[in-house]
Design a protein around this motif. Structure first.
Motif, PDB file in Angstrom:
ATOM      1  N   ILE A 277      -5.742   0.557   6.470  1.00 59.36           N
ATOM      2  CA  ILE A 277      -4.653   0.255   5.791  1.00 59.36           C
ATOM      3  C   ILE A 277      -3.791   1.494   5.607  1.00 59.36           C
ATOM      4  O   ILE A 277      -2.595   1.568   5.893  1.00 59.36           O
ATOM      5  N   LEU A 278      -4.645   2.459   5.254  1.00 59.63           N
ATOM      6  CA  LEU A 278      -3.866   4.020   5.266  1.00 59.63           C
ATOM      7  C   LEU A 278      -3.263   4.236   6.632  1.00 59.63           C
ATOM      8  O   LEU A 278      -2.157   4.998   6.353  1.00 59.63           O
ATOM      9  N   ASP A 279      -4.117   4.250   7.589  1.00 62.70           N
ATOM     10  CA  ASP A 279      -3.564   4.424   8.688  1.00 62.70           C
ATOM     11  C   ASP A 279      -2.118   3.997   9.021  1.00 62.70           C
ATOM     12  O   ASP A 279      -1.337   4.400   9.795  1.00 62.70           O
TER      13      ASP A 279
ATOM     14  N   SER B 241       3.537   3.675   9.769  1.00 59.14           N
ATOM     15  CA  SER B 241       4.939   3.092   9.530  1.00 59.14           C
ATOM     16  C   SER B 241       5.888   4.294   8.958  1.00 59.14           C
ATOM     17  O   SER B 241       6.964   4.196   9.351  1.00 59.14           O
ATOM     18  N   VAL B 242       5.467   5.487   8.421  1.00 59.22           N
ATOM     19  CA  VAL B 242       6.123   6.550   8.354  1.00 59.22           C
ATOM     20  C   VAL B 242       6.573   7.181   9.767  1.00 59.22           C
ATOM     21  O   VAL B 242       7.627   7.729   9.852  1.00 59.22           O
TER      22      VAL B 242
ATOM     23  N   ALA C  11       0.573  -1.146   0.011  1.00 61.93           N
ATOM     24  CA  ALA C  11      -0.019  -0.006   0.144  1.00 61.93           C
ATOM     25  C   ALA C  11       0.793   1.216   0.109  1.00 61.93           C
ATOM     26  O   ALA C  11       0.609   2.168  -0.859  1.00 61.93           O
ATOM     27  N   GLY C  12       1.912   1.315   0.857  1.00 63.42           N
ATOM     28  CA  GLY C  12       2.821   2.437   0.872  1.00 63.42           C
ATOM     29  C   GLY C  12       3.519   2.717  -0.534  1.00 63.42           C
ATOM     30  O   GLY C  12       3.657   3.801  -0.873  1.00 63.42           O
ATOM     31  N   ALA C  13       3.909   1.464  -1.257  1.00 60.62           N
ATOM     32  CA  ALA C  13       4.512   1.789  -2.514  1.00 60.62           C
ATOM     33  C   ALA C  13       3.445   2.341  -3.494  1.00 60.62           C
ATOM     34  O   ALA C  13       3.681   3.256  -4.258  1.00 60.62           O
TER      35      ALA C  13
ATOM     36  N   PRO D 124      -0.072   3.574  17.000  1.00 61.23           N
ATOM     37  CA  PRO D 124       1.075   3.428  18.136  1.00 61.23           C
ATOM     38  C   PRO D 124       2.199   4.204  17.845  1.00 61.23           C
ATOM     39  O   PRO D 124       2.528   4.804  19.060  1.00 61.23           O
ATOM     40  N   ALA D 125       2.919   4.287  16.619  1.00 60.78           N
ATOM     41  CA  ALA D 125       4.168   5.117  16.216  1.00 60.78           C
ATOM     42  C   ALA D 125       3.737   6.801  16.404  1.00 60.78           C
ATOM     43  O   ALA D 125       4.570   7.343  17.143  1.00 60.78           O
TER      44      ALA D 125
END
Length: 213
Positions: free
Chosen positions: A56-58, A63-64, A18-20, A112-113
């Motif tokens: 998914i977008l969350d 992750s960023v 998804a990030g890609a 979380p991050a």
């Protein structure tokens, strides 16, 4: 001969794919159909890991956030130096993934991050002596500034065409056509100029706070 096994589907694989897609084509490119095709699985199998596209977008956004260095808030480092270092780390993470910024701009929610990031900033500011209400405002202010700087390039918003900026119409933009080719230099310089001004202003408030304590 045994058929090769497909890699097991996991949250991490979905987030990576998804990030890609977000990086390459933007938020609107993400769909369960596109992701399933990229991962070589059926669409419904994604729902074993995420209930919705927004989830998914969350996860991509988080992750960023997880790439932002928070170590500068440890060990009692000066609050101003810590904010300066953190702001650059945060902007560097976003600069590599600008298309996800609108999701990050909604706030950390339950991510979380993102929550660890907010906790680290607030904790460092209150430990330095900022009142909790002001520490909250500082965290918000820094996010506004950093996220705003990552939305788009100021310099690359101008075209590399001298004729686009007729002096008769724009007497002060005679060199604007040169900005695009110097985009990184201009944008990084603008970020540092704004960050320094912001921190200078906070430092004045901090000194006034100490005087009245």
């Amino acid at each position: 001969m045994a058929r090769p096994r497909k890699p097991l589907l996991s949250r991490d694989r979905i987030v990576e794919a998804a990030g890609a897609l977000v990086d390459a084509e933007g938020l609107e490119a993400v769909s369960t159909r596109r992701l399933a095709a990229a991962l070589g699985v059926s669409g419904p199998s994604l729902y074993n890991h995420f209930r919705t596209k927004d989830e998914i977008l969350d996860a991509v956004a988080d992750s960023v956030s997880a790439r932002v260095d928070l170590s500068m808030f440890e060990g009692g480092r000066d609050w101003r130096a810590a904010l300066h270092a953190w702001a650059h780390s945060y902007r560097d993470a976003l600069a590599d993934h600008p298309n996800i910024v609108p999701v990050l701009a909604r706030g950390p929610g339950r991510r979380p991050a993102g929550l660890r990031l907010a906790d680290a900033v607030f904790g460092a500011m209150t430990a330095a002596g900022w009142p909790p209400a002001q520490a909250t405002r500082i965290g918000a202010l820094m996010r506004y500034f950093i996220l705003g700087s990552a939305v788009a390039s100021f310099a690359r918003g101008f075209v590399d065409d001298r004729t686009a900026y007729d002096p008769a119409d724009y007497p002060h933009l005679g060199q604007a056509h040169l900005l695009a080719e110097r985009g990184r230099e201009v944008d990084e310089g603008a970020f540092e100029t704004g960050l320094t001004a912001l921190l200078d202003g906070l430092a004045l408030q901090y000194e006034a706070l100490k005087e009245t304590a």
